[in-house]
Write an enzyme that holds these catalytic residues in place. Structure first.
Site, mmCIF file in Angstrom:
data_model
loop_
_atom_site.group_PDB
_atom_site.id
_atom_site.type_symbol
_atom_site.label_atom_id
_atom_site.label_comp_id
_atom_site.label_asym_id
_atom_site.label_seq_id
_atom_site.Cartn_x
_atom_site.Cartn_y
_atom_site.Cartn_z
ATOM 1 N N GLN A 36 46.303 92.020 62.228
ATOM 2 C CA GLN A 36 47.106 93.054 61.419
ATOM 3 C C GLN A 36 46.757 94.138 62.329
ATOM 4 O O GLN A 36 46.817 95.448 62.046
ATOM 5 C CB GLN A 36 47.528 93.237 59.797
ATOM 6 C CG GLN A 36 48.161 91.768 59.898
ATOM 7 C CD GLN A 36 49.154 92.072 58.496
ATOM 8 O OE1 GLN A 36 48.590 91.338 58.135
ATOM 9 N NE2 GLN A 36 49.879 92.909 58.223
ATOM 10 N N CYS A 83 56.301 93.255 55.083
ATOM 11 C CA CYS A 83 54.675 92.454 55.504
ATOM 12 C C CYS A 83 54.899 93.813 56.688
ATOM 13 O O CYS A 83 55.525 94.719 56.829
ATOM 14 C CB CYS A 83 55.434 92.182 56.887
ATOM 15 S SG CYS A 83 53.569 91.972 58.083
ATOM 16 N N LEU A 84 53.608 94.719 56.166
ATOM 17 C CA LEU A 84 53.248 95.813 56.686
ATOM 18 C C LEU A 84 52.742 96.105 58.627
ATOM 19 O O LEU A 84 52.731 97.488 58.630
ATOM 20 C CB LEU A 84 51.412 96.337 56.134
ATOM 21 C CG LEU A 84 51.232 96.162 55.087
ATOM 22 C CD1 LEU A 84 49.863 96.107 54.191
ATOM 23 C CD2 LEU A 84 51.629 96.964 53.724
ATOM 24 N N GLY A 137 48.644 92.487 50.273
ATOM 25 C CA GLY A 137 47.547 91.277 51.288
ATOM 26 C C GLY A 137 48.207 92.243 52.641
ATOM 27 O O GLY A 137 48.596 92.759 53.151
ATOM 28 N N HIS A 171 51.335 84.455 53.484
ATOM 29 C CA HIS A 171 51.873 84.797 54.176
ATOM 30 C C HIS A 171 50.441 85.374 55.213
ATOM 31 O O HIS A 171 50.944 85.628 56.097
ATOM 32 C CB HIS A 171 51.958 86.351 53.437
ATOM 33 C CG HIS A 171 53.072 87.511 54.377
ATOM 34 N ND1 HIS A 171 54.198 87.717 54.144
ATOM 35 C CD2 HIS A 171 52.256 87.917 54.539
ATOM 36 C CE1 HIS A 171 54.050 88.590 55.193
ATOM 37 N NE2 HIS A 171 53.110 88.797 55.290
ATOM 38 N N GLU A 172 49.444 85.968 54.575
ATOM 39 C CA GLU A 172 47.529 86.329 55.440
ATOM 40 C C GLU A 172 47.897 85.102 55.829
ATOM 41 O O GLU A 172 47.344 85.045 57.039
ATOM 42 C CB GLU A 172 47.149 87.043 54.263
ATOM 43 C CG GLU A 172 47.495 87.973 53.340
ATOM 44 C CD GLU A 172 48.438 88.633 53.925
ATOM 45 O OE1 GLU A 172 47.934 89.212 55.325
ATOM 46 O OE2 GLU A 172 49.639 89.025 53.676
ATOM 47 N N HIS A 221 49.663 84.596 58.823
ATOM 48 C CA HIS A 221 49.132 85.873 60.189
ATOM 49 C C HIS A 221 47.944 85.093 61.188
ATOM 50 O O HIS A 221 47.758 85.825 62.023
ATOM 51 C CB HIS A 221 48.893 87.253 59.353
ATOM 52 C CG HIS A 221 49.644 88.090 58.843
ATOM 53 N ND1 HIS A 221 50.223 88.853 60.126
ATOM 54 C CD2 HIS A 221 50.245 88.447 57.853
ATOM 55 C CE1 HIS A 221 51.386 89.371 59.129
ATOM 56 N NE2 HIS A 221 51.194 89.531 57.672
HETATM 57 NI NI NI Z 1 52.258 90.553 56.817
#
Ligand code: NI
Length: 180
Positions: free
Chosen positions: A52, A91-92, A47, A133-134, A137
């Site tokens: 991000q 998380c990226l 995701g 999670h997204e 964000h």
């Molecule tokens: Ni993340």
């Protein structure tokens, strides 16, 4: 193919509440969705939210596994939550940091499609987790915020150790990473 640099913990867009797209899904939003998919696939994530890549609009993408159908989230709102599940999350924007996070196990999310229609999507397991999670964000929330203060402190200390000597808050994702 446009792979955008991923903002890392400490970069301000990650802490901002993203703005609604509204009724009109224009070329800019469509391009943003393409960039999100390209960047997410290159980074091997499940995701990615617009924050991000430094864009504070309520747009995110999810693809929980290669066999899974790609999901576009535009102005997503969770309208139903069921049960609870605890699983490891990463998380990226915070590479190499993982923790067990408890969230609703199943959700129904209402979202706008690329065609501008408002639809409901039901999800469980990894997909449900990724969607939540997204959406976090898009509200400026990171998974670290969902941990106990003690656990969060420990992981932040680990993050600082991992980041020692590095100052940039952008992570370039190589296109080569997309090749199998
Ligand atoms: Ni993340």
């Amino acid at each position: 193919m446009t792979i955008r640099p991923i903002h890392l913990l400490g970069s301000s867009p990650l802490r901002e509440r993203a703005q609604e797209v509204g009724k009109v899904v224009d070329d800019e939003v469509r391009q943003l969705v393409r960039d999100l998919f390209d960047t997410m696939h290159a980074a091997k994530g499940v995701g990615l939210a617009a924050n991000q890549i430094g864009v504070t609009r309520r747009v995110a993408v999810v693809q929980a596994g290669e066999q899974s159908e790609p999901l576009v989230l535009i102005d997503p709102v969770i309208v139903e939550r069921q049960d609870e599940a605890t699983d490891e999350e990463g998380c990226l924007s915070i590479p190499d940091i993982y923790a067990e996070v408890t969230r609703p196990a199943r959700v129904v999310v209402e979202t706008t499609t690329l065609e501008g229609a408002r639809v409901r999507v039901e999800a469980g397991e990894l997909k449900a987790r990724a969607i939540q999670h997204e959406i976090d964000h898009l509200d400026g929330i990171l998974f670290l915020d969902r941990l106990s203060p003690l656990k969060r402190r420990l992981l932040l200390r680990k993050w600082k150790t991992l980041r020692k000597g590095q100052t940039g808050l952008l992570r370039e994702v190589p296109e080569a990473a997309t090749q199998p």
